[in-house]
Structures are given as C-alpha cells and as structure tokens.
Design a protein around this motif. Structure first.
Motif, PDB file in Angstrom:
ATOM      1  N   LYS A  49     -63.820 -24.380 -67.414  1.00  0.00           N
ATOM      2  CA  LYS A  49     -65.086 -24.385 -66.673  1.00  0.00           C
ATOM      3  C   LYS A  49     -65.506 -22.964 -66.317  1.00  0.00           C
ATOM      4  O   LYS A  49     -66.698 -22.618 -66.416  1.00  0.00           O
ATOM      5  CB  LYS A  49     -64.922 -25.223 -65.406  1.00  0.00           C
ATOM      6  CG  LYS A  49     -66.209 -25.412 -64.620  1.00  0.00           C
ATOM      7  CD  LYS A  49     -65.980 -26.328 -63.421  1.00  0.00           C
ATOM      8  CE  LYS A  49     -67.264 -26.519 -62.627  1.00  0.00           C
ATOM      9  NZ  LYS A  49     -67.053 -27.415 -61.446  1.00  0.00           N
ATOM     10  N   ALA A  80     -66.678 -21.147 -69.647  1.00  0.00           N
ATOM     11  CA  ALA A  80     -67.924 -21.751 -70.148  1.00  0.00           C
ATOM     12  C   ALA A  80     -69.099 -21.373 -69.256  1.00  0.00           C
ATOM     13  O   ALA A  80     -70.186 -21.062 -69.746  1.00  0.00           O
ATOM     14  CB  ALA A  80     -67.776 -23.273 -70.217  1.00  0.00           C
ATOM     15  N   SER A  81     -68.891 -21.365 -67.940  1.00  0.00           N
ATOM     16  CA  SER A  81     -69.953 -21.031 -66.996  1.00  0.00           C
ATOM     17  C   SER A  81     -70.415 -19.582 -67.161  1.00  0.00           C
ATOM     18  O   SER A  81     -71.613 -19.289 -67.147  1.00  0.00           O
ATOM     19  CB  SER A  81     -69.457 -21.263 -65.565  1.00  0.00           C
ATOM     20  OG  SER A  81     -70.436 -20.876 -64.629  1.00  0.00           O
ATOM     21  N   LEU A 131     -70.149 -17.650 -69.887  1.00  0.00           N
ATOM     22  CA  LEU A 131     -70.836 -17.500 -71.168  1.00  0.00           C
ATOM     23  C   LEU A 131     -72.259 -18.064 -71.102  1.00  0.00           C
ATOM     24  O   LEU A 131     -73.213 -17.447 -71.586  1.00  0.00           O
ATOM     25  CB  LEU A 131     -70.047 -18.192 -72.277  1.00  0.00           C
ATOM     26  CG  LEU A 131     -68.687 -17.574 -72.615  1.00  0.00           C
ATOM     27  CD1 LEU A 131     -67.911 -18.482 -73.563  1.00  0.00           C
ATOM     28  CD2 LEU A 131     -68.853 -16.190 -73.237  1.00  0.00           C
ATOM     29  N   ARG A 132     -72.389 -19.217 -70.488  1.00  0.00           N
ATOM     30  CA  ARG A 132     -73.712 -19.844 -70.360  1.00  0.00           C
ATOM     31  C   ARG A 132     -74.637 -18.974 -69.513  1.00  0.00           C
ATOM     32  O   ARG A 132     -75.799 -18.760 -69.857  1.00  0.00           O
ATOM     33  CB  ARG A 132     -73.569 -21.230 -69.744  1.00  0.00           C
ATOM     34  CG  ARG A 132     -74.878 -22.005 -69.593  1.00  0.00           C
ATOM     35  CD  ARG A 132     -74.609 -23.410 -69.063  1.00  0.00           C
ATOM     36  NE  ARG A 132     -75.848 -24.166 -68.973  1.00  0.00           N
ATOM     37  CZ  ARG A 132     -76.668 -24.146 -67.919  1.00  0.00           C
ATOM     38  NH1 ARG A 132     -76.374 -23.391 -66.873  1.00  0.00           N
ATOM     39  NH2 ARG A 132     -77.767 -24.877 -67.910  1.00  0.00           N
ATOM     40  N   GLU A 133     -74.111 -18.457 -68.387  1.00  0.00           N
ATOM     41  CA  GLU A 133     -74.916 -17.645 -67.484  1.00  0.00           C
ATOM     42  C   GLU A 133     -75.378 -16.356 -68.157  1.00  0.00           C
ATOM     43  O   GLU A 133     -76.537 -15.939 -68.006  1.00  0.00           O
ATOM     44  CB  GLU A 133     -74.093 -17.313 -66.233  1.00  0.00           C
ATOM     45  CG  GLU A 133     -74.845 -16.570 -65.146  1.00  0.00           C
ATOM     46  CD  GLU A 133     -75.852 -17.438 -64.408  1.00  0.00           C
ATOM     47  OE1 GLU A 133     -76.633 -16.876 -63.618  1.00  0.00           O
ATOM     48  OE2 GLU A 133     -75.880 -18.666 -64.637  1.00  0.00           O
ATOM     49  N   ASN A 175     -70.233 -21.419 -74.998  1.00  0.00           N
ATOM     50  CA  ASN A 175     -69.876 -22.204 -73.814  1.00  0.00           C
ATOM     51  C   ASN A 175     -69.651 -23.667 -74.190  1.00  0.00           C
ATOM     52  O   ASN A 175     -68.780 -24.334 -73.629  1.00  0.00           O
ATOM     53  CB  ASN A 175     -70.961 -22.035 -72.741  1.00  0.00           C
ATOM     54  CG  ASN A 175     -71.861 -23.231 -72.559  1.00  0.00           C
ATOM     55  OD1 ASN A 175     -71.556 -24.150 -71.817  1.00  0.00           O
ATOM     56  ND2 ASN A 175     -72.994 -23.210 -73.254  1.00  0.00           N
ATOM     57  N   VAL A 235     -66.194 -23.859 -75.838  1.00  0.00           N
ATOM     58  CA  VAL A 235     -65.119 -23.856 -74.839  1.00  0.00           C
ATOM     59  C   VAL A 235     -64.943 -25.248 -74.252  1.00  0.00           C
ATOM     60  O   VAL A 235     -63.806 -25.748 -74.098  1.00  0.00           O
ATOM     61  CB  VAL A 235     -65.429 -22.833 -73.717  1.00  0.00           C
ATOM     62  CG1 VAL A 235     -64.479 -23.017 -72.536  1.00  0.00           C
ATOM     63  CG2 VAL A 235     -65.313 -21.415 -74.248  1.00  0.00           C
ATOM     64  N   LYS A 236     -66.045 -25.898 -73.920  1.00  0.00           N
ATOM     65  CA  LYS A 236     -65.965 -27.259 -73.362  1.00  0.00           C
ATOM     66  C   LYS A 236     -65.324 -28.231 -74.349  1.00  0.00           C
ATOM     67  O   LYS A 236     -64.531 -29.100 -73.959  1.00  0.00           O
ATOM     68  CB  LYS A 236     -67.366 -27.743 -72.988  1.00  0.00           C
ATOM     69  CG  LYS A 236     -67.958 -27.021 -71.780  1.00  0.00           C
ATOM     70  CD  LYS A 236     -69.366 -27.526 -71.493  1.00  0.00           C
ATOM     71  CE  LYS A 236     -69.976 -26.807 -70.298  1.00  0.00           C
ATOM     72  NZ  LYS A 236     -71.368 -27.265 -70.044  1.00  0.00           N
TER      73      LYS A 236
END
Length: 346
Positions: free
Chosen positions: A56, A59-60, A62-64, A103, A106-107
């Motif tokens: 988490k 992934a968070s 990378l997304r951000e 991201n 990763v999930k």
C-alpha cells in the motif's frame, strides 16, 4: 487551459529510495495475536500484514507522483508545446504513464503474494512466498529506475520555469544572441536575468513584470534566435519561438548595429523579416548599443529597421521612453478592450 502549478509538483523518489522505504515498511510490522495461536498461523498473519502495509505504501507513492504531474492535454498551448520541444510529449506521457501504472502492478503483486501466503501448506512455502514478493517488488522498482530519473529531470525543469500567466498582456523581447535582450529586460522590468558578454547566456525564458496602477504587464526575455529554419533550431531557440507564438501581445526586436554581437545586420534583418511575417503579434524594432555604435552603423540600421527608439542598455539610456511608447500604443488599447469585454459580460 491550465498552467504549470509548481506547488503541486511531486517529490520524485529515486528507485533506491523506494526500495529502502519498501523494505523498511515491510519489516516495521510486528507479530500480534493470542499466544495460544499456532506459530504457523501467527506467521501467516504477520506476513499478510507486511505485504498489505508495504504494498500500500509503495503503490500510494507511485500513484501520487503520477497524479501530481501536469496533465499535458489540459495545459495552455505554450506550456504544452514547451514541454514537447524540450522533453518530448511522447517521452513525457510514457514516463508519467509507466510510473502511474506501476502502482497497479504493485497491487497485483501484493494480491498474488497474499494468496500464496494464505494457501502455503508449510513454512518453506511461506518463506518462498515472502521471498518471491520482495523480489518482484524490488525488480519492479529497479525497472522503473530510468523513468524515475527522467521524471525527476522533468520536475526540475518545470520548477525552473517562470510562472507565466497567459492571460496577462505580454511584451516578448526577441532578437539574435548577445544583442542586449537580457539587459533591456533588466532595465525595464523586475526581472534580473543573467547578463554576460557571450552568446546564449539566456538558456531559458526569463520573466519580469511592470506594475501599472494595480495591473501587471509581463516582460519575457527569450533565448537568442538564429537565422535558420524552425526545423533546424535547437531546444533553446524553440522556447523563444513558443513565447512569440503563444504569449506575445507585442514583440520588441532588439538590434545590435555594431559587430560586437557577432551577428551581421543582414542576418538580423532576415530574422526581423521572419518574425514580422511569421507571427500575428505586432513587432517593433529597437537599436541598442548606441553608446559604441558609429553614426554610419546607426544610419544603416535605421534604414533597415525603422526603429521606434535607440537605447544603450549599459546605462538603460532610452529604455524608459521605448517602454512608454510600447505600453501606450499596444498595452493601453488591449487593456481598454479587456475592460469593455468585462463590462459587456456583466
């Protein structure tokens, strides 16, 4: 259309930073639960918690990072085409998309690892699932290394861009290299661009302002242009072209009538003609270096360029008169029309 909002640009983690953060987050989780619980069941629960928390976190991030990069298609054409000229639109979109899509990867890896842990029949299978999860995440982050490095370069470039407002009236100062553009902008506005006695000192666009009774006028110092086709121009020159095309309310073309810039009057005349014919904004010429130019050099330049003023940026002589003329002739009518349009819209 949007502009580049520097306050929203992300901090871009290096691959090694992300790997370190991933391993730290993973190992931070500790075993909890009843002491009566079988050790193997307790270990499974701990591994799942570690996978969830570490996956988490990465992934968070990378997304951000991806979401805080400007959306190219939403940007004002000046910024969009500038990024395309300097970085390449395709390269920019590839970097942002790969980091953003990572991201999801990763999930997916975390989800598969949780399934492997839950179904592990023994401790060996559990350790294999753990090893596989860590290795896959680290491989993914290592694979992102080039994109992360490129994203960091892009963010550094975007942070250095002046905060240009395409809605303000803008005076774009253009001309060949080393004719005195930066010195002129320094004389007439708040900008303090680097000034030096060699060509191509201005590596990117610089921005200054003139404040007029609560209103602002932008003054942009552009990199020096050379007399050659657009397809042959380098990235520095293309920045100047974009400023001329998308921002200019008026173009002030600075001419050096002396040999000191290293560019002949004939070359500057061709560039002047290209600007007048190639851009919709009105253009006016100004003769610089009158403190060192001979009368013969000045007469020749006057005949070619019909300048609105003659200046010496060494001591800012004549620059105020030139700017007063430009503002009265081009800014004032534009400001009045803007007020009329606002009144009609009420």
């Amino acid at each position: 259309m949007e502009v580049v909002d520097k306050s929203k640009l992300p901090y871009v983690y290096a691959a090694d930073e992300l790997i370190s953060l991933f391993l730290t987050t993973y190992s931070r989780e500790e075993a909890r639960g009843s002491t009566a619980e079988p050790a193997f069941v307790k270990q499974k629960r701990l591994e799942i918690k570690r996978i969830v928390s570490s996956g988490k976190a990465i992934a968070s991030i990378l997304r951000e990072m991806a979401l805080r990069m400007p959306f190219l298609d939403r940007l004002h054409p000046f910024y969009r085409e500038l990024i395309d000229a300097v970085i390449g639109a395709r390269a920019y979109k590839h970097v942002v998309a790969k980091v953003g899509n990572a991201n999801l990867a990763v999930k997916a890896i975390a989800k598969e690892a949780i399934t492997a842990v839950r179904t592990a029949p023994d401790k060996k299978a559990l350790l294999d699932a753990r090893r596989m999860y860590k290795a896959r995440i680290i491989d993914l982050l290592n694979d992102l290394r080039p994109e992360l490095e490129k994203m960091r370069e892009i963010v550094v470039f975007l942070r250095k861009l002046p905060s240009i407002d395409p809605e303000l009236f803008t005076i774009v100062v253009a001309g060949a290299p080393n004719v005195g553009k930066s010195s002129f902008v320094r004389c007439v506005s708040t900008a303090k661009p680097e000034v030096a006695e060699y060509p191509f000192t201005t590596k990117q666009i610089h921005l200054g302002h003139i404040f007029l009774r609560g209103d602002r006028v932008q003054v942009i110092d552009t990199p020096g242009l050379l007399d050659r086709p657009l397809s042959e121009r380098n990235q520095i020159e293309k920045q100047a072209i974009l400023a001329l095309r998308h921002l200019a309310g008026v173009i002030v073309f600075v001419v050096d009538p002396t040999p000191h810039s290293g560019y002949s009057l004939e070359m500057q005349e061709r560039l002047w003609r290209e600007i007048k014919e190639g851009f919709s904004a009105p253009a006016v010429a100004v003769l610089n270096k009158i403190d060192i130019a001979t009368e013969e050099e000045l007469e020749k330049a006057r005949a070619i360029f019909a300048p609105i003023g003659e200046i010496s940026t060494l001591n800012c002589r004549g620059t105020k008169e030139v700017m007063d003329y430009v503002l009265q002739k081009y800014y004032v009518p534009a400001a009045l029309e803007k007020l009329r349009a606002a009144a009609r819209g009420r």
